[in-house]
Enzyme design. Structure first.
Site, mmCIF file in Angstrom:
data_model
loop_
_atom_site.group_PDB
_atom_site.id
_atom_site.type_symbol
_atom_site.label_atom_id
_atom_site.label_comp_id
_atom_site.label_asym_id
_atom_site.label_seq_id
_atom_site.Cartn_x
_atom_site.Cartn_y
_atom_site.Cartn_z
ATOM 1 N N GLU A 199 0.823 -1.214 -0.046
ATOM 2 C CA GLU A 199 -0.076 0.007 0.029
ATOM 3 C C GLU A 199 1.077 1.274 -0.032
ATOM 4 O O GLU A 199 1.976 1.456 0.792
ATOM 5 C CB GLU A 199 -0.827 0.052 1.186
ATOM 6 C CG GLU A 199 -1.874 1.072 1.252
ATOM 7 C CD GLU A 199 -2.896 1.351 2.294
ATOM 8 O OE1 GLU A 199 -3.745 2.145 2.161
ATOM 9 O OE2 GLU A 199 -3.008 0.334 3.026
ATOM 10 N N MET A 210 0.480 -2.606 8.655
ATOM 11 C CA MET A 210 -0.268 -3.088 7.319
ATOM 12 C C MET A 210 -1.114 -4.170 7.833
ATOM 13 O O MET A 210 -0.948 -5.187 7.800
ATOM 14 C CB MET A 210 0.734 -3.305 6.226
ATOM 15 C CG MET A 210 0.191 -3.391 4.900
ATOM 16 S SD MET A 210 -0.926 -1.793 4.470
ATOM 17 C CE MET A 210 -2.230 -2.758 3.333
ATOM 18 N N GLU A 211 -2.619 -3.816 7.114
ATOM 19 C CA GLU A 211 -3.407 -4.599 7.347
ATOM 20 C C GLU A 211 -3.892 -5.894 6.336
ATOM 21 O O GLU A 211 -4.881 -6.220 6.282
ATOM 22 C CB GLU A 211 -4.923 -4.060 7.379
ATOM 23 C CG GLU A 211 -5.241 -3.290 6.004
ATOM 24 C CD GLU A 211 -4.844 -1.799 6.128
ATOM 25 O OE1 GLU A 211 -5.595 -1.148 5.277
ATOM 26 O OE2 GLU A 211 -3.863 -1.482 6.486
ATOM 27 N N ASN A 212 -2.828 -6.330 5.564
ATOM 28 C CA ASN A 212 -2.676 -7.236 4.616
ATOM 29 C C ASN A 212 -3.598 -8.417 5.168
ATOM 30 O O ASN A 212 -3.672 -8.855 6.246
ATOM 31 C CB ASN A 212 -1.395 -7.848 4.172
ATOM 32 C CG ASN A 212 -0.594 -6.678 4.028
ATOM 33 O OD1 ASN A 212 -0.295 -5.874 3.238
ATOM 34 N ND2 ASN A 212 0.661 -6.772 5.011
ATOM 35 N N HIS A 247 -6.559 -1.645 15.278
ATOM 36 C CA HIS A 247 -6.654 -0.759 14.188
ATOM 37 C C HIS A 247 -6.663 -1.720 12.875
ATOM 38 O O HIS A 247 -7.540 -1.946 12.033
ATOM 39 C CB HIS A 247 -5.638 0.368 14.029
ATOM 40 C CG HIS A 247 -5.944 1.065 12.729
ATOM 41 N ND1 HIS A 247 -6.577 2.267 12.694
ATOM 42 C CD2 HIS A 247 -5.308 1.019 11.400
ATOM 43 C CE1 HIS A 247 -6.701 2.954 11.420
ATOM 44 N NE2 HIS A 247 -5.881 1.957 10.770
ATOM 45 N N GLU A 248 -5.326 -2.503 12.985
ATOM 46 C CA GLU A 248 -5.150 -3.276 11.687
ATOM 47 C C GLU A 248 -6.005 -4.610 11.708
ATOM 48 O O GLU A 248 -6.520 -5.136 10.622
ATOM 49 C CB GLU A 248 -3.820 -3.998 11.795
ATOM 50 C CG GLU A 248 -2.685 -2.752 11.951
ATOM 51 C CD GLU A 248 -2.893 -1.770 10.753
ATOM 52 O OE1 GLU A 248 -3.402 -2.153 9.561
ATOM 53 O OE2 GLU A 248 -2.602 -0.568 11.042
#
Length: 868
Positions: free
Chosen positions: A119, A261-263, A295-296
């Protein structure tokens, strides 16, 4: 350099091709990686040329339906091909060099770990691809690597196959059943210690939980694992959202440009937001770990299951998910303290962004580099917009709206308008006027006038934008209460005209007019207005009140946020009013107010600690028409000394009381005890009191918590005594092998207000502890100097600017994303005094004059120079 291309929202077009599937093979070697991408495309409509994005790739082969073809064209930004068939399979093999990828975008190496960050536009550094957020497909990925060096080969989804290969290599294959854009693709290969746990969902499914960390760090994962399980439970309870895969993995890496990062199913985290226990991390670090883990995880639905149509819609996922993590932290800890935290961040940093060269709507209309729009405006102001929607339609309707959002758009890439539509459908409320918040930049200002006579309380409101020439009238939900001097609350009965309306039993005024006058009759005593309770609208305010009214409201108001804010207002006024005084004179009632607060057993300790914290120097400077860094710092310190001297005896007693209660555990109550104890310590040490010096020495050497030790280090560096060098030396010698703790030491040196701080930073930069290729090191040393040491960064001789610009030029050559973030610290040139403005602009022009400058940094520097 040639001016980079500007991307406009108005130019958005749908993808011409559908991507039905993506099969990927990564063959990892020490010098290079071979990537084979096999994708099924089908033409839908629009332009017939397939335009794939690609950067810094070596093309090895290009096949269509299994046959080599050569009628493609390599372009500056990728590859173009016009297929002869409507539906076809495209196989592309690329060669990439993760070991040399210092930009930390795409596939790169962090130490001995292969990992990705895609991202916003990192996937184009892996292979030629349809790298757009509105192109969703299912991925199957095979990873091949050396078994001894990389025993763990991880990817999104569920593992479906694995095995050994020749020459000491092995493979692992993963399938993700959920369509996703390529920015959510993740790959990790390395050797780790692994924390294992599981979570049982509300429907009875067992989800495997795994946290991967560098060898030797397993003992610092318990808090992160607990936070993950708390996040999963909270999302089920609050919004009915259950996790949808069989496994949830988190990997901590040392070199990472962002927080995390929310992968999908494989979150990659900056190690600062995973690793921590009471000995190595502060209470705030652990609080942040809990929030970022949440959050993620929350992104699994708000960002992954429903994602953005284009990057202009970034706040769709980020603003909403920040709001969700704020609510999560509020429910698990102190709601009042969390609200104060969020508003301090807004006022100190986001309001500054909204008033200067980087001002933009939460949904921008154009950009050169999308990485420059991962901003406080998109995230934090975006969260405030979501909070206002909940305030307007009510919490129950908001939760129905979330359910409707997924009913309508699950598995799709959508716009902010679609989210608002779901809220309207669920609540029956028309939000058409409110939607202006997505498109207008700047912070609304509210002018408030109140008066009382003849049993009538009169309220006059007028809204405006002070920083930009705009006449937009915004929808401002203002939580409101009228309090008599006896403490009695009075019902709000007043007829409204224009577009404004009462909500929720007249406890919230939705102010939607330029001006409004309200008269509340039958008020038999003098009354006081508690307005914008819980900071229900992100605005600045001016009021016609006098000092006596503020002190009275501080006693009467039951809204803890407003009570804290009244204290901040009084502190600000005492500082600003004394900027021109060589010997500042402060209001003695401040001491009386703090004395009463410290004795109030009904108010928690964490709130008391926040009340004792003076307004940030940047916030104070932003309230002035021209920055006065030196004067603000001088009077700020003088007020702190005034309070410390006046409260000394009570502070000493309170410190001794709190020191007896503390322990080495982490919960909201103990966080509050340590927060107040350490705030008091900073007061007492600031005036070099005998008690303060002894408290600091004892606490530093006897406490087992990093919270207490770092508080001593920070106090010692802010008020230099004979202890300062001893504590600095002791701290770095004790913790030199713990990189995250060393970073705290960087920050403590960088924010020191002494005139020799710049030389200290240069020495640290040249030391064995600092690595300029690690973003955390840059943020903690240079970033802290820029953002939290205003008097040294903005030195009158311009040496602070010169040094930082030298660093920016160097960093931009290998990590443009980090370099552009540093430029943001150069503030609004228009508010600098003429001499500083000239020096700062001269240094910025040096960046523009570089023969090679990234579009990230070019865009940000140009914005600063345009507003000088």
């Amino acid at each position: 350099m040639a001016q980079p291309k500007t991307i406009h929202l108005k130019d958005y077009t749908k993808p011409s091709y559908a991507l039905h599937s993506a099969d990927l093979i990564f063959d990892l070697f020490e010098e290079k990686t071979l990537v084979t991408s096999t994708c099924e495309y089908e033409y839908s409509s629009g332009e017939e040329v397939l335009k794939l994005f690609g950067e810094e790739l070596k093309l090895v082969s290009f096949k269509v339906n299994g046959e080599d073809v050569s009628d493609y064209q390599l372009t500056e930004g990728g590859l173009e091909y016009k297929p002869s068939e409507k539906k076809f399979t495209l196989e592309i093999v690329t060669e990439i060099y993760p070991q040399k990828n210092l930009a930390l975008m795409g596939l790169y190496k962090s130490g001995n770990i292969f990992c990705t960050q895609n991202e916003a536009e990192g996937f184009r550094r892996i292979t030629y691809f349809y790298d757009r957020p509105d192109v969703l497909t299912k991925y199957k990925t095979k990873i091949i690597g050396d078994k001894e060096k990389y025993p763990f080969l991880l990817c999104n989804g569920n593992k479906v196959d694995s095995g050994d290969l020749s020459e000491g290599r092995h493979f692992c294959t993963w399938e993700d059943p959920h369509p996703k854009p390529c920015y959510l693709f993740a790959l990790v290969a390395g050797d780790f210690d692994v924390a294992h746990d599981s979570y049982k969902t509300t429907t009875g499914r067992n989800v495997a939980l795994e946290i991967y960390v560098d060898k030797g760090n397993l003992g610092q994962t318990d808090h992160a694992m607990l936070s993950l399980k708390q996040s999963m439970k909270w999302d089920e309870d609050r919004f009915g959202l259950e996790y949808d895969l069989d496994i949830y993995m988190i990997v901590a890496v040392g070199s990472f440009n962002m927080g995390a990062m929310e992968n999908k199913g494989l979150n990659i985290f900056n190690s600062a937001y995973v690793l921590g226990n009471m000995k190595t991390a502060t209470d705030q670090n652990l609080y942040d770990i809990q929030a970022v883990i949440g959050h993620e995880y929350f992104h699994n639905w708000t960002g992954n299951r429903v994602t953005c149509r284009d990057w202009f819609q970034l706040t769709l996922k980020e603003g909403l998910t920040v709001f969700r993590d704020q609510e999560f932290s509020s429910d698990l800890n102190s709601r009042a303290v969390k609200r104060i935290d969020d508003v301090r961040n807004l006022r100190t940093r986001q309001f500054e962004e909204d008033a200067g060269p980087f001002a933009h709507p939460i949904k921008p209309k154009q950009y050169i580099e999308i990485n420059n729009f991962y901003t406080l405006t998109v995230y934090e102001k975006g969260a405030e917009v979501i909070r206002m929607i909940q305030t307007i339609i009510g919490k129950e309707n908001f939760e129905k709206g979330i359910t409707k959002y997924f009913e309508l758009f699950d598995g799709q890439a959508v716009r902010t308008e679609d989210f608002v539509h779901a809220m309207e459908v669920a609540s029956g409320y028309d939000l058409s006027k409110f939607k202006k918040w997505y498109d207008v930049k700047g912070t609304p200002h509210l002018d408030i006038k109140t008066s009382y006579s003849d049993n009538t309380f009169i309220l006059e409101l007028e809204q405006s934008f002070q920083n930009f020439n705009q006449d937009d009238v915004m929808s401002l939900p203002l939580n409101i209460k009228l309090i008599g001097e006896s403490g009695k609350s009075y019902p709000l009965k007043a007829t409204l005209s224009g577009e404004s309306e009462w909500l929720h039993g007249n406890t919230c005024l939705l102010f939607q007019d330029k001006k409004l006058k309200l008269e509340f009759s039958d008020i038999p005593e003098k009354a006081y207005l508690s307005l914008n309770r819980e900071f229900s609208a992100p605005i600045t305010v001016s009021r016609n009140w006098d000092i006596d009214e503020i002190y009275q409201l501080m006693l009467l108001d039951d809204d803890l946020f407003n009570k804290w804010d009244y204290g901040q207002t009084l502190f600000k006024k005492n500082i600003i009013d004394n900027l021109d005084q060589a010997n500042p004179q402060f209001d003695g009632r401040l001491i009386e107010s703090v004395q009463e607060l410290l004795k109030d057993s009904m108010v928690d300790n964490h709130f008391k600690a926040y009340f004792l914290t003076l307004p940030a120097e940047m916030e104070l400077n932003e309230s002035l028409s021209q920055y006065r860094f030196d004067d603000v710092h001088r009077v700020h310190d003088a007020l702190l000394a005034f309070l410390a001297e006046g409260l000394k005896d009570q502070l000493v007693r309170k410190y001794e009381e709190l020191a007896r209660e503390t322990s080495s555990q982490w919960n909201a109550e103990l966080m509050g005890i340590r927060a107040l104890k350490n705030q008091i310590l900073s007061y007492l040490y600031h005036i070099n009191s005998t008690e303060g010096v002894e408290f600091l020495k004892t606490q530093y050497h006897e406490s087992e918590t990093m919270t207490d030790k770092l508080a001593c280090l920070m106090a010692a560096n802010q008020t230099k005594t004979e202890l300062t060098s001893k504590i600095n030396e002791h701290f770095i010698n004790d913790w030199k092998d713990q990189d995250l703790v060393v970073q705290k030491w960087f920050m403590a040196q960088a924010v020191c207000s002494d005139s020799d701080t710049l030389e200290t930073i240069k020495k640290i930069e040249a030391s064995e502890y600092f690595n300029k290729k690690v973003p955390n090191h840059i943020y903690r040393l240079f970033g802290a100097f820029i953002g939290a040491n205003l008097i040294n960064f903005h030195r009158a001789d311009g040496e602070g600017y010169k040094y930082v610009v030298d660093k920016i030029i160097d960093i931009d050559s290998y990590n443009p994303q980090v370099a552009s973030r540093m430029v943001r610290g150069l503030k609004n040139l228009k508010k600098l005094d003429p001499a500083r403005r000239e020096k700062c602009a001269t240094e910025l022009k040096r960046i523009i004059a570089q023969p090679k400058i990234s579009k990230d940094t070019y865009e940000v520097v140009n914005k600063v120079l345009e507003m000088q």
